[in-house]
Design a protein around this motif. Sequence first.
Motif, PDB file in Angstrom:
ATOM      1  N   PHE A  25      32.138 -31.266 -76.322  1.00  0.00           N
ATOM      2  CA  PHE A  25      32.711 -31.339 -77.735  1.00  0.00           C
ATOM      3  C   PHE A  25      32.990 -30.031 -78.304  1.00  0.00           C
ATOM      4  CE2 PHE A  25      33.187 -31.826 -82.615  1.00  0.00           C
ATOM      5  CZ  PHE A  25      34.426 -32.847 -82.387  1.00  0.00           C
ATOM      6  N   ASP A  26      31.977 -29.258 -78.455  1.00  0.00           N
ATOM      7  CA  ASP A  26      32.085 -27.871 -78.853  1.00  0.00           C
ATOM      8  C   ASP A  26      32.953 -27.110 -78.074  1.00  0.00           C
ATOM      9  OD1 ASP A  26      31.210 -25.497 -80.273  1.00  0.00           O
ATOM     10  OD2 ASP A  26      30.157 -24.999 -78.513  1.00  0.00           O
ATOM     11  N   PHE A  27      32.917 -27.221 -76.676  1.00  0.00           N
ATOM     12  CA  PHE A  27      33.770 -26.493 -75.842  1.00  0.00           C
ATOM     13  C   PHE A  27      35.052 -26.701 -76.054  1.00  0.00           C
ATOM     14  CE2 PHE A  27      36.149 -26.123 -71.879  1.00  0.00           C
ATOM     15  CZ  PHE A  27      35.944 -24.887 -71.491  1.00  0.00           C
ATOM     16  N   MET A  28      35.647 -27.975 -76.427  1.00  0.00           N
ATOM     17  CA  MET A  28      37.019 -28.498 -76.576  1.00  0.00           C
ATOM     18  C   MET A  28      37.352 -28.109 -78.033  1.00  0.00           C
ATOM     19  SD  MET A  28      37.800 -29.421 -73.289  1.00  0.00           S
ATOM     20  CE  MET A  28      39.446 -30.204 -74.058  1.00  0.00           C
ATOM     21  N   GLN A  29      36.691 -28.496 -78.801  1.00  0.00           N
ATOM     22  CA  GLN A  29      37.189 -28.599 -80.301  1.00  0.00           C
ATOM     23  C   GLN A  29      36.457 -27.347 -81.280  1.00  0.00           C
ATOM     24  OE1 GLN A  29      39.283 -30.469 -81.580  1.00  0.00           O
ATOM     25  NE2 GLN A  29      39.500 -31.534 -79.839  1.00  0.00           N
ATOM     26  N   THR A  30      35.482 -26.608 -80.549  1.00  0.00           N
ATOM     27  CA  THR A  30      34.802 -25.535 -81.319  1.00  0.00           C
ATOM     28  C   THR A  30      34.178 -25.963 -82.626  1.00  0.00           C
ATOM     29  OG1 THR A  30      36.712 -23.971 -80.544  1.00  0.00           O
ATOM     30  CG2 THR A  30      34.976 -23.278 -82.379  1.00  0.00           C
ATOM     31  N   SER A  31      32.884 -26.511 -82.454  1.00  0.00           N
ATOM     32  CA  SER A  31      32.067 -26.882 -83.345  1.00  0.00           C
ATOM     33  C   SER A  31      30.688 -26.338 -83.501  1.00  0.00           C
ATOM     34  CB  SER A  31      32.213 -28.424 -83.598  1.00  0.00           C
ATOM     35  OG  SER A  31      31.144 -28.955 -84.590  1.00  0.00           O
ATOM     36  N   ARG A  32      30.503 -25.249 -84.304  1.00  0.00           N
ATOM     37  CA  ARG A  32      29.295 -24.699 -84.337  1.00  0.00           C
ATOM     38  C   ARG A  32      27.967 -25.730 -84.628  1.00  0.00           C
ATOM     39  NH1 ARG A  32      28.722 -20.053 -81.542  1.00  0.00           N
ATOM     40  NH2 ARG A  32      30.251 -18.620 -82.011  1.00  0.00           N
ATOM     41  N   LYS A  33      28.192 -26.511 -85.701  1.00  0.00           N
ATOM     42  CA  LYS A  33      27.332 -27.484 -85.761  1.00  0.00           C
ATOM     43  C   LYS A  33      27.082 -28.507 -84.589  1.00  0.00           C
ATOM     44  CE  LYS A  33      26.307 -31.260 -89.293  1.00  0.00           C
ATOM     45  NZ  LYS A  33      26.960 -32.278 -90.292  1.00  0.00           N
ATOM     46  N   VAL A  34      27.850 -28.969 -83.981  1.00  0.00           N
ATOM     47  CA  VAL A  34      27.549 -29.818 -83.006  1.00  0.00           C
ATOM     48  C   VAL A  34      27.004 -28.892 -81.857  1.00  0.00           C
ATOM     49  CG1 VAL A  34      28.495 -31.217 -80.995  1.00  0.00           C
ATOM     50  CG2 VAL A  34      29.576 -31.248 -83.357  1.00  0.00           C
ATOM     51  N   ASN A  35      27.547 -27.794 -81.664  1.00  0.00           N
ATOM     52  CA  ASN A  35      26.591 -26.935 -80.797  1.00  0.00           C
ATOM     53  C   ASN A  35      24.836 -26.712 -81.012  1.00  0.00           C
ATOM     54  OD1 ASN A  35      25.705 -23.902 -80.134  1.00  0.00           O
ATOM     55  ND2 ASN A  35      27.261 -24.294 -78.576  1.00  0.00           N
ATOM     56  N   ARG A  36      24.766 -26.476 -82.339  1.00  0.00           N
ATOM     57  CA  ARG A  36      23.417 -26.497 -82.760  1.00  0.00           C
ATOM     58  C   ARG A  36      22.627 -27.631 -82.437  1.00  0.00           C
ATOM     59  NH1 ARG A  36      25.615 -23.552 -86.909  1.00  0.00           N
ATOM     60  NH2 ARG A  36      25.570 -25.332 -88.332  1.00  0.00           N
ATOM     61  N   ILE A  37      23.217 -28.980 -82.593  1.00  0.00           N
ATOM     62  CA  ILE A  37      22.501 -30.114 -82.418  1.00  0.00           C
ATOM     63  C   ILE A  37      22.302 -30.333 -80.706  1.00  0.00           C
ATOM     64  CG2 ILE A  37      23.039 -32.818 -82.348  1.00  0.00           C
ATOM     65  CD1 ILE A  37      24.572 -32.246 -84.982  1.00  0.00           C
ATOM     66  N   ALA A  38      23.463 -29.973 -80.083  1.00  0.00           N
ATOM     67  CA  ALA A  38      23.262 -30.198 -78.543  1.00  0.00           C
ATOM     68  C   ALA A  38      22.185 -29.219 -78.154  1.00  0.00           C
ATOM     69  CB  ALA A  38      24.590 -29.681 -77.947  1.00  0.00           C
ATOM     70  N   PHE A  39      22.088 -27.932 -78.709  1.00  0.00           N
ATOM     71  CA  PHE A  39      20.968 -27.162 -78.278  1.00  0.00           C
ATOM     72  C   PHE A  39      19.676 -27.670 -78.293  1.00  0.00           C
ATOM     73  CE2 PHE A  39      17.950 -23.781 -79.605  1.00  0.00           C
ATOM     74  CZ  PHE A  39      17.961 -23.189 -78.395  1.00  0.00           C
ATOM     75  N   TRP A  40      19.340 -28.308 -79.819  1.00  0.00           N
ATOM     76  CA  TRP A  40      18.154 -28.938 -79.909  1.00  0.00           C
ATOM     77  C   TRP A  40      17.797 -30.063 -79.153  1.00  0.00           C
ATOM     78  CZ3 TRP A  40      14.502 -26.063 -81.746  1.00  0.00           C
ATOM     79  CH2 TRP A  40      14.882 -25.080 -82.487  1.00  0.00           C
ATOM     80  N   LEU A  41      18.893 -30.957 -78.739  1.00  0.00           N
ATOM     81  CA  LEU A  41      18.805 -32.019 -78.164  1.00  0.00           C
ATOM     82  C   LEU A  41      18.391 -31.539 -76.632  1.00  0.00           C
ATOM     83  CD1 LEU A  41      21.998 -34.415 -78.788  1.00  0.00           C
ATOM     84  CD2 LEU A  41      19.234 -34.760 -79.295  1.00  0.00           C
ATOM     85  N   LEU A  42      18.714 -30.429 -76.122  1.00  0.00           N
ATOM     86  CA  LEU A  42      18.676 -29.971 -74.962  1.00  0.00           C
ATOM     87  C   LEU A  42      17.266 -29.362 -74.934  1.00  0.00           C
ATOM     88  CD1 LEU A  42      19.713 -29.486 -71.976  1.00  0.00           C
ATOM     89  CD2 LEU A  42      20.293 -27.106 -72.676  1.00  0.00           C
ATOM     90  N   SER A  43      16.663 -28.746 -75.981  1.00  0.00           N
ATOM     91  CA  SER A  43      15.336 -28.324 -76.145  1.00  0.00           C
ATOM     92  C   SER A  43      14.279 -29.425 -76.054  1.00  0.00           C
ATOM     93  CB  SER A  43      15.021 -27.501 -77.370  1.00  0.00           C
ATOM     94  OG  SER A  43      15.946 -26.490 -77.520  1.00  0.00           O
ATOM     95  N   ILE A  44      14.683 -30.668 -76.639  1.00  0.00           N
ATOM     96  CA  ILE A  44      13.824 -31.674 -76.358  1.00  0.00           C
ATOM     97  C   ILE A  44      13.963 -32.308 -75.159  1.00  0.00           C
ATOM     98  CG2 ILE A  44      13.410 -34.154 -77.326  1.00  0.00           C
ATOM     99  CD1 ILE A  44      14.913 -33.227 -80.031  1.00  0.00           C
ATOM    100  N   VAL A  45      15.074 -32.218 -74.468  1.00  0.00           N
ATOM    101  CA  VAL A  45      14.969 -32.860 -72.972  1.00  0.00           C
ATOM    102  C   VAL A  45      14.071 -31.983 -72.227  1.00  0.00           C
ATOM    103  CG1 VAL A  45      16.454 -32.799 -71.103  1.00  0.00           C
ATOM    104  CG2 VAL A  45      17.342 -33.501 -73.073  1.00  0.00           C
ATOM    105  N   TRP A  46      13.971 -30.520 -72.451  1.00  0.00           N
ATOM    106  CA  TRP A  46      13.211 -29.666 -71.448  1.00  0.00           C
ATOM    107  C   TRP A  46      11.719 -30.096 -71.903  1.00  0.00           C
ATOM    108  CZ3 TRP A  46       9.051 -26.391 -72.897  1.00  0.00           C
ATOM    109  CH2 TRP A  46       8.688 -25.672 -71.761  1.00  0.00           C
ATOM    110  N   VAL A  47      11.284 -30.359 -73.205  1.00  0.00           N
ATOM    111  CA  VAL A  47      10.046 -30.858 -73.404  1.00  0.00           C
ATOM    112  C   VAL A  47       9.730 -31.943 -72.566  1.00  0.00           C
ATOM    113  CG1 VAL A  47       8.407 -31.499 -75.211  1.00  0.00           C
ATOM    114  CG2 VAL A  47       9.766 -29.352 -75.579  1.00  0.00           C
ATOM    115  N   LEU A  48      10.486 -32.798 -72.713  1.00  0.00           N
ATOM    116  CA  LEU A  48      10.210 -34.399 -71.998  1.00  0.00           C
ATOM    117  C   LEU A  48      10.238 -34.246 -70.754  1.00  0.00           C
ATOM    118  CD1 LEU A  48      12.489 -36.728 -74.292  1.00  0.00           C
ATOM    119  CD2 LEU A  48      10.242 -36.568 -74.332  1.00  0.00           C
TER     120      LEU A  48
END
Length: 276
Positions: A25-48
Amino acid sequence: MVAAANAIYVVTIVLYSLSVFGYFFDFMQTSRKVNRIAFWLLSIVWVLQTVFFVIRALQYDRLPVITPFEGLFFYAWLLVTLSLIINWFFKVDFFVFFTNVVGFIIMAFSLVTPDGDVPVELNDLLISELLVIHVTLILLSYAAFTTSFAFSAMYLLQHQLLKRKQYGKKLLRLDNLSKVERLSFLVTTIGVPCMLLGLILGFVWASIQLGTLPWLDAKVIGSAAVLIMYSVYLYLWVVKQQRGYNMALVNTAGFLLVFINYFLSGELTEFHFWNV
């Protein structure tokens, strides 16, 4: 323990898909907020993923990289790990997205892969430190080559945007071509020696455990082709001083060989009956 691991695995898949969707979504629409959410979700994925990896290691009392399921999971874990580390140090926009599209595909493949342990009759043969190191090095090289491909994909995208004079937000968020190209080369310099050492250790293990060297095995031939392709890439970069669009295409061709070798030759091999 098994139930907890299964629950963690399911949650990991769901969060990983949401993270990749957020980056898309960030790649298509350029949303820094969504980018940050995606980053923290990915960080949780790494922990799991790490927790799941540890639980499986404790469950089977070995490093879980031997079976096809474990190989795919470890491959995906390496991609998430490398993408987070590189993004932390170099802050390359879109890099995490490109890398984890591949990572999620790898993780998705693990859904349809049997997740059982090593067969009892092969336990003594496969539970070997030498074999574990061989598999780990090969998977690390695959992760490095995949990361290198992500940089090359970014290079190709930026090249096309510049060629078509599409000077928008997407182009502004892409790093300069020389930086992306250099990072692609640096990651490849990690992947090539890892694959070379992995192949050597694989031959040593086969010689000790099986008393034979599988020169004509599809997986061995495929791995040799991958090593040659990326060695040619390094030769062109270091000796011939070649740069630019064609080098990104060579890197992309190398990644296609990696994918073919991991999945297609795995169906044809007779020697690699467990994983990579």
